[in-house]
Design a protein around this motif. Sequence first.
Motif, mmCIF file in Angstrom:
data_model
loop_
_atom_site.group_PDB
_atom_site.id
_atom_site.type_symbol
_atom_site.label_atom_id
_atom_site.label_comp_id
_atom_site.label_asym_id
_atom_site.label_seq_id
_atom_site.Cartn_x
_atom_site.Cartn_y
_atom_site.Cartn_z
ATOM 1 N N GLY A 43 74.723 75.393 -31.231
ATOM 2 C CA GLY A 43 74.319 76.458 -32.145
ATOM 3 C C GLY A 43 74.558 77.827 -31.532
ATOM 4 N N TYR A 44 75.210 78.703 -32.293
ATOM 5 C CA TYR A 44 75.393 80.091 -31.869
ATOM 6 C C TYR A 44 74.823 80.979 -32.963
ATOM 7 C CZ TYR A 44 78.907 78.359 -28.530
ATOM 8 O OH TYR A 44 79.554 77.711 -27.525
ATOM 9 N N LEU A 45 74.186 82.069 -32.551
ATOM 10 C CA LEU A 45 73.723 83.049 -33.534
ATOM 11 C C LEU A 45 74.326 84.396 -33.171
ATOM 12 C CD1 LEU A 45 71.955 83.902 -35.912
ATOM 13 C CD2 LEU A 45 70.042 84.154 -34.323
ATOM 14 N N PHE A 46 75.179 84.911 -34.057
ATOM 15 C CA PHE A 46 75.827 86.201 -33.830
ATOM 16 C C PHE A 46 75.128 87.258 -34.679
ATOM 17 C CE2 PHE A 46 80.289 84.313 -32.786
ATOM 18 C CZ PHE A 46 79.762 83.785 -31.611
ATOM 19 N N CYS A 47 74.570 88.272 -34.024
ATOM 20 C CA CYS A 47 73.862 89.326 -34.747
ATOM 21 C C CYS A 47 74.621 90.639 -34.591
ATOM 22 C CB CYS A 47 72.455 89.515 -34.199
ATOM 23 S SG CYS A 47 71.571 87.968 -34.000
ATOM 24 N N GLY A 48 74.634 91.432 -35.638
ATOM 25 C CA GLY A 48 75.292 92.734 -35.534
ATOM 26 C C GLY A 48 75.681 93.239 -36.903
ATOM 27 N N SER A 49 75.917 94.546 -37.001
ATOM 28 C CA SER A 49 76.211 95.114 -38.312
ATOM 29 C C SER A 49 77.600 94.685 -38.777
ATOM 30 C CB SER A 49 76.082 96.638 -38.277
ATOM 31 O OG SER A 49 76.811 97.157 -37.209
ATOM 32 N N HIS A 152 79.801 66.115 -32.139
ATOM 33 C CA HIS A 152 81.076 66.729 -32.517
ATOM 34 C C HIS A 152 80.892 67.992 -33.369
ATOM 35 C CE1 HIS A 152 80.096 63.797 -35.789
ATOM 36 N NE2 HIS A 152 80.290 64.895 -36.481
ATOM 37 N N ALA A 153 79.642 68.421 -33.577
ATOM 38 C CA ALA A 153 79.425 69.546 -34.498
ATOM 39 C C ALA A 153 78.988 70.814 -33.762
ATOM 40 C CB ALA A 153 78.369 69.178 -35.537
ATOM 41 N N VAL A 154 79.536 71.933 -34.196
ATOM 42 C CA VAL A 154 79.141 73.243 -33.661
ATOM 43 C C VAL A 154 78.832 74.161 -34.843
ATOM 44 C CG1 VAL A 154 79.947 75.301 -32.437
ATOM 45 C CG2 VAL A 154 80.487 73.031 -31.536
ATOM 46 N N PHE A 155 77.679 74.818 -34.778
ATOM 47 C CA PHE A 155 77.279 75.721 -35.859
ATOM 48 C C PHE A 155 77.279 77.157 -35.348
ATOM 49 C CE2 PHE A 155 75.207 71.654 -36.433
ATOM 50 C CZ PHE A 155 75.614 71.317 -37.716
ATOM 51 N N ILE A 156 77.922 78.032 -36.089
ATOM 52 C CA ILE A 156 77.922 79.441 -35.706
ATOM 53 C C ILE A 156 77.352 80.238 -36.876
ATOM 54 C CG2 ILE A 156 79.286 81.390 -34.912
ATOM 55 C CD1 ILE A 156 81.393 79.348 -33.953
ATOM 56 N N LEU A 157 76.184 80.813 -36.657
ATOM 57 C CA LEU A 157 75.540 81.612 -37.699
ATOM 58 C C LEU A 157 75.811 83.082 -37.428
ATOM 59 C CD1 LEU A 157 73.930 78.882 -37.488
ATOM 60 C CD2 LEU A 157 72.016 80.114 -38.497
ATOM 61 N N ALA A 158 76.251 83.794 -38.447
ATOM 62 C CA ALA A 158 76.457 85.236 -38.304
ATOM 63 C C ALA A 158 75.475 85.940 -39.223
ATOM 64 C CB ALA A 158 77.888 85.610 -38.674
ATOM 65 N N THR A 159 74.868 87.005 -38.734
ATOM 66 C CA THR A 159 73.893 87.710 -39.566
ATOM 67 C C THR A 159 73.849 89.185 -39.232
ATOM 68 O OG1 THR A 159 71.569 87.842 -40.239
ATOM 69 C CG2 THR A 159 71.990 87.231 -37.969
ATOM 70 N N THR A 160 73.542 89.982 -40.246
ATOM 71 C CA THR A 160 73.317 91.405 -40.007
ATOM 72 C C THR A 160 71.830 91.677 -39.811
ATOM 73 O OG1 THR A 160 73.319 91.662 -42.402
ATOM 74 C CG2 THR A 160 75.334 92.253 -41.251
ATOM 75 N N GLU A 161 70.989 90.667 -40.073
ATOM 76 C CA GLU A 161 69.542 90.873 -39.944
ATOM 77 C C GLU A 161 68.912 89.692 -39.215
ATOM 78 O OE1 GLU A 161 67.542 92.478 -43.521
ATOM 79 O OE2 GLU A 161 69.553 92.456 -44.364
ATOM 80 N N SER A 162 68.963 89.744 -37.891
ATOM 81 C CA SER A 162 68.513 88.593 -37.113
ATOM 82 C C SER A 162 67.019 88.333 -37.289
ATOM 83 C CB SER A 162 68.825 88.805 -35.638
ATOM 84 O OG SER A 162 68.188 89.972 -35.177
#
Length: 566
Positions: A43-49, A152-162
């Motif tokens: 799991g990855y969580l990418f935060c930023g505008s 075998h699964a990778v999740f990458i969440l991207a958000t502008t409002e963590s």
Amino acid sequence: MASMPYETLYRKYRSQTFDDVIGQDHVVRTIRNAIRAGRIAHGYLFCGSRGTGKTTVARLIAKALNCGDGPTPDPCNVCDECRSITDGSAVDVVEMDAASNRSVDDIDALREGVKYPPMRLRYKVYIIDEAHQLSATAKDAFLKTLEEPPPHAVFILATTESSKIPITIRSRCLQFDFRRGTVDEIGGRLKTVAEAEHLDIEPDAIELVARIAMGSYRDSLSLLEQVIGYAEGRITTKDVYTVSGMVDEDALLEIGEVLATTDTASAFALADRLMREGRDVRELLKSASNHFRDVLELKVGADKRHSNDVRWRDQADAFGQDRLVHIIDIFAGAEKDLRWNEQHRLALEMAFLKAMARPKEVAAPAMATPVRAAASPAEHVRTPPPAEAKPKETKPVEKPEPSAVPPQPQPVAAAQEEAPSEPEPAPASDAVGASVTLGEVQREWQKVLRHVEKILRQPNVAALARAGQPVAVADNSLTLGFTQKWRFHRDKIDTNTQWIEQGLMDVLGTRLKIRTILVDEPEPEQQQPMQQSVEQVAHPLLNDVLTTFGGTVVDENDSDPWEEQS
Ligand SMILES: [Zn+2]
């Protein structure tokens, strides 16, 4: 060439290698090191505008994990696996937009599909954009998958409002914060694109596009694209101003030059010309308040960008500090009032005329809004509690200024002369993001600082902030002025603005960014109005009330008994 499908600049110049990603070195280095060491997170969580490269890096991770030579920190971009990810045809890389209404269905499909091994690639990679917009049900469902992810699964969440991502999800992800690009970083990328596209463009125009993009690479490239479509011949700053709807510096300097005179006819003529040029009045008023803020900054020596520009210098010399604060307030207030005013030309003309008048000549508060003014002050003042209730805390009205409070800079004294004499109700809590005037901030300023000190428990931040004074409100920002003597406090405040911003949010219900500038030392006679106690400034009706009902002021601690707001 003509038959090739059109590709946007953003897609065309999207980073295809980690080395190519600009301005996110901290993120990229950590991810590459982990992949090199074979530590693959699920799991990855990418935060930023927006537009800072979150999905770009997510796709690079998909490539790094799945490259024919991989997993590798340097995907080759030429193997079938890499190419299928670049062109979006890889069935095992699933991109979802959580902002769509189907997010619950999508998550259900995701939970079902994730059980099966990838069809073509090594890893199934799920990229969920705007992840904070997943419904509560979808978040719960997704959490179950994240708790026991298949290998075998990778999740990458991207958000502008963590902050809207539940802690249960966040704690199962590696979190990375993407920062906005600087003007230099974005300008550098634009320059590369301009060269690759053989564009004829002024360097100033590139810098302007980079500034307008406010840190977003994607926005900078889409603006550049629009400008290319509009411009004929060499691309100039004027083209950028026209396409973006921003007001050009030339027009703003011209406004300043007219306001420096007492020539009312020229003011009308200028307003007329700007209207005929098809300018947007809201944008004009907003840009004007920002422009005079920049002039103020230049005047007090805090701005180096324009210090060698004669026209700018002349403008800084033409106005006093108090006059500039007055003008900023007029344009900011006029922009705010446009909501109730359909006569945009009249609003522009009136703003010009008010700004031409010297502050001393302005009798009535310039920015009183019809809605606010209609409220009777009597509704908001209650009888003071009997003084006997808390005899120990009773203090005289003429409470001396605490010695920690420094002398006030000149602009504040001037601005407070115009403060309306009626107390106004604090904005309702649903007015988040609504703008306030400088006068409103100044009246509630001590309360904001007490809130920061007592409620937010940041006495040091409050003490630092007491060394400065609110001098301007424009463009969702509050500017605090610090004299040379308090330069140290200013520097410290610059790294602690979030507490002041929170205080403003809690007390005034408005979201303002804090900016700071250095201001000149006040002249001795200018300090006179500030001899009043803080309470008197904050509650001009207090004396009337005391005269009518008798009694003295009770120390109000955190709560303010004069306001209905809690
Ligand atoms: Zn490859």
